[in-house]
Motif scaffolding. Sequence first.
Motif, mmCIF file in Angstrom:
data_model
loop_
_atom_site.group_PDB
_atom_site.id
_atom_site.type_symbol
_atom_site.label_atom_id
_atom_site.label_comp_id
_atom_site.label_asym_id
_atom_site.label_seq_id
_atom_site.Cartn_x
_atom_site.Cartn_y
_atom_site.Cartn_z
ATOM 1 N N LEU A 371 36.352 39.745 25.133
ATOM 2 C CA LEU A 371 37.154 40.599 25.928
ATOM 3 C C LEU A 371 37.378 39.825 27.250
ATOM 4 O O LEU A 371 36.773 39.168 27.553
ATOM 5 C CB LEU A 371 36.513 41.856 25.963
ATOM 6 N N GLY A 372 38.543 40.470 27.659
ATOM 7 C CA GLY A 372 39.095 40.201 29.034
ATOM 8 C C GLY A 372 39.985 40.938 29.909
ATOM 9 O O GLY A 372 40.560 41.743 29.192
ATOM 10 N N ALA A 373 40.007 40.852 31.059
ATOM 11 C CA ALA A 373 41.159 41.463 31.941
ATOM 12 C C ALA A 373 41.316 40.756 32.948
ATOM 13 O O ALA A 373 40.737 39.949 33.581
ATOM 14 C CB ALA A 373 40.469 42.850 32.356
ATOM 15 N N THR A 374 42.705 40.751 33.298
ATOM 16 C CA THR A 374 43.105 40.193 34.599
ATOM 17 C C THR A 374 44.298 41.087 35.237
ATOM 18 O O THR A 374 44.754 41.961 34.593
ATOM 19 C CB THR A 374 44.113 39.063 33.855
ATOM 20 N N ASP A 375 44.068 40.940 36.648
ATOM 21 C CA ASP A 375 45.004 41.892 37.495
ATOM 22 C C ASP A 375 45.347 41.017 38.335
ATOM 23 O O ASP A 375 44.654 40.261 39.419
ATOM 24 C CB ASP A 375 44.238 42.967 38.112
ATOM 25 N N GLN A 376 46.701 40.567 38.548
ATOM 26 C CA GLN A 376 47.430 39.832 39.756
ATOM 27 C C GLN A 376 48.672 40.673 40.258
ATOM 28 O O GLN A 376 49.389 40.986 39.580
ATOM 29 C CB GLN A 376 47.892 38.655 38.817
ATOM 30 N N ALA A 377 48.627 40.391 41.532
ATOM 31 C CA ALA A 377 49.619 40.919 42.493
ATOM 32 C C ALA A 377 50.134 40.004 43.410
ATOM 33 O O ALA A 377 49.292 39.379 43.989
ATOM 34 C CB ALA A 377 49.027 42.168 43.135
ATOM 35 N N THR A 378 51.191 39.945 43.448
ATOM 36 C CA THR A 378 51.793 38.899 44.738
ATOM 37 C C THR A 378 53.010 39.759 45.342
ATOM 38 O O THR A 378 53.690 40.626 44.897
ATOM 39 C CB THR A 378 52.412 37.757 44.025
ATOM 40 N N SER A 379 53.128 39.202 46.610
ATOM 41 C CA SER A 379 54.306 39.825 47.386
ATOM 42 C C SER A 379 54.771 38.656 48.036
ATOM 43 O O SER A 379 53.892 38.058 49.021
ATOM 44 C CB SER A 379 53.803 41.173 48.165
ATOM 45 N N LEU A 380 55.776 38.479 48.295
ATOM 46 C CA LEU A 380 56.701 37.345 49.155
ATOM 47 C C LEU A 380 57.816 37.941 49.731
ATOM 48 O O LEU A 380 58.531 38.662 49.115
ATOM 49 C CB LEU A 380 57.147 36.403 48.186
ATOM 50 N N GLN A 381 57.678 37.760 51.055
ATOM 51 C CA GLN A 381 58.661 38.531 51.897
ATOM 52 C C GLN A 381 59.485 37.174 52.861
ATOM 53 O O GLN A 381 58.639 36.502 53.469
ATOM 54 C CB GLN A 381 58.312 39.490 52.946
ATOM 55 N N VAL A 382 60.798 36.904 52.637
ATOM 56 C CA VAL A 382 61.501 35.770 53.446
ATOM 57 C C VAL A 382 62.452 36.614 54.106
ATOM 58 O O VAL A 382 63.369 37.229 53.523
ATOM 59 C CB VAL A 382 62.049 34.838 52.331
#
Length: 780
Positions: A371-382
């Motif tokens: 079993l597995g879980a992944t949580d990815q969040a990215t924020s890029l401001q230019v």
Amino acid sequence: MKQTLCRLVACACVLAPTVALAQATPPAPNVPARATLRFVGRVLDAITKQPVAGAVVTITQRNVAVDLVASADDGTITFAAVPGIYLLEITAPWLTTLRVEVTLRDRDVTMELLVTDDASKIGNEEIVVQGVAPTGVGRTTVTAKLGRNLPGGGDTLKVVQALPAVARPPAGSSNLIVWGAAPRDTRVFVDGVPVPALYHLGGYRAAVGNEAIEAVTLSPAAFAADRGGAIGGIIDVTQQSAAEGPRLVLTADVLDVGAMTRLRSGRNAFSLGGRSSVLAPLVGAVVDTERLGANAPLPTWADAQASWVRPWRSSELRMWTIAARDRLQRTLPAADPAVQTTDDIASDMVRWAATLRHQGRASASELTLWLGATDQATSLQVGDLRATRHERAYALGARAAERSALSSHFDLTLGLDLEAAWSQLDRQGSLSVPAREGDPRIFGQPPGDDVNTDNWRATTANAGAYTALTIAAPRTLAVLGLRSETWVLTASRATPRIGATPSVGAQDITTTLSPRASLKLDLGKLAGRPAQLRLDAGRYLQARAPDDTSAVFGTPNLGREQAWHATLGAQWQYRHVIAEAAVYARWLDDLVVRDTSATPKLAAVLTQLGTGQVYGLQLTARAVPWRGLEGWITYGVSRSTRRDAPDATTRFFDRDQTHNLVAVVGWRRGPWSLGGRMRLASGEPRTSVIGAFFDARSGRYQPIRGAQNDVRLPPFFALDARVQRSFAISNGKLAAYVEVQNLSNRANPEEFVYSADYQQQRYLTGLPLLTIAGLRWELP
């Protein structure tokens, strides 16, 4: 040529070398019937202690053959017999015949069988050489013992970046380029369970704790039928059993601190460990982090591992879990506020698995649930433009395999491989951020101001069944492999949200067949030394990324990308050196690429019209441990190209590196160990700037680009060194090490950087000379 290859593989369906187990024969008639006992042996190289696969073991009693078995990939052999005295004869074309007498009395017996090459002597000194086992072309295995002593901060899995077939990664990157394949095309497995990445953010550390690692294996192409979901290569990480290794290990250096403990209770064994980074606060205490370049991120990370194992009779049950956490927050100031960049990245991953293994008299089976879980969040401001992405995914799977002997020349493997993942995604911001492979872009150029938003769900499921028939004949090993897979790919919306448009999803259910083929020929001896030739080929598939199925930012009905692989390699052993020459090719089809038209159709920003080709030659020489010295030197020349549409111009792959020379050496003598690494590689392709114009709407200059990927960065060169000294302290052992990376202090260019009007060009360089010092204490 590709059609010819398809016919050859589909008709011949050849083979990846495993060795046929012989059908057990009944005990000799003069042996009285009594309770049977079990013998478990492991065939290991006498010097390296690495498993030797493919060795034939003949068991006799009173000159009568009782059984005939072959060592598996992990070197294991097993047979059951009544009490008595048995003679084991271990043979292989590349080994000196070993004869061992084994006595079975009132209990099962387990022992190591140490074999040597049939090398003679050099002068008065005996040189023992590791057997050239029938492994795949370009395949490399490195143990934790060697990996920790090489430059890489003492992290075993960092050695992957210096393995044959792996291109140099950019500074501050955790991506792996294997024989010209994109990073997403190579999958990472931990004890057969897929994980999203091999390294933490920034690539400083592996995502799996160092003290939990036993070995890592790279299969760059044309791997066997038991693996799927990748059109590039396979990286297999093997964890150390909780029943093995020191009771307690404590580590500390300028990168992180960690601990690992192992406990035994009867037949049960437990392990628990973890690490936490200290790099960011240490650097922040002495340097203004805003002055660091874009290629020198300072993330924070942590990982943890736990396992339990219990053996009994001919079976073993093992449970384990791993978890990783990454965070990165940084701002890259700029004279022009429109290009000032702010990064905010958060990533969490957890995997849990249970594996049951059983070894029978003429068969072996294994079942894994995970079993597995992944949580990815990215924020890029230019500047004023902001792009965010958040994906939460849950996954589960099962793997089952059984290997049985059909006769003295045939061995059959049957297996199931089930995977399913459910992703919830949210994305908003610029359509061109993050940039895709193949996007024409100039470093530092602000993204376009066309923005949008979307949230959707995607399902990726794959039910695979595979079979492999191994055929053993004099001087020949062949495997006939076939992988059948049923794919279920869905997206929650087939069109963007426009007014009251109902939510109609997209679904693709398809069954595919992927033949795999391998043939290994023993060429006898050349110049008195054993030589082998091996050919591998097959078809490989992988599902589209869930992130590409947005009706706004992608295309919901994307399917599978595919590739055909072919490799041809020759191995030759001379004294304590094993030389290998390999040629390889990949033909890539149905690649997901951005639509090249000026106005893409609704919900069709991406297409599957991309194709690619990869050709290369690799020469490798490996030094088998001799007087504590071991390592390898490898040179590769390759060409990796892509085409985004049938009428588009063929271009270089964004990460193509034409030439790659790597030398790695490790030496151990008493309490001292030394390690060195040299890397020389061609620069990656970039798109040139041939002029600029002033954009009155945005108030800044915009570049005029030349042909895509028409220039290259200058070559990369780095020399790294490591020295370690061990001390006996009380009941434990303390090791202190110092490592210097980029010993020559060369300013390696990593990107072209331009002035605001694009009239001046300079280089963004990599890290300067970097020193890492640390301690490792263990209690046996």
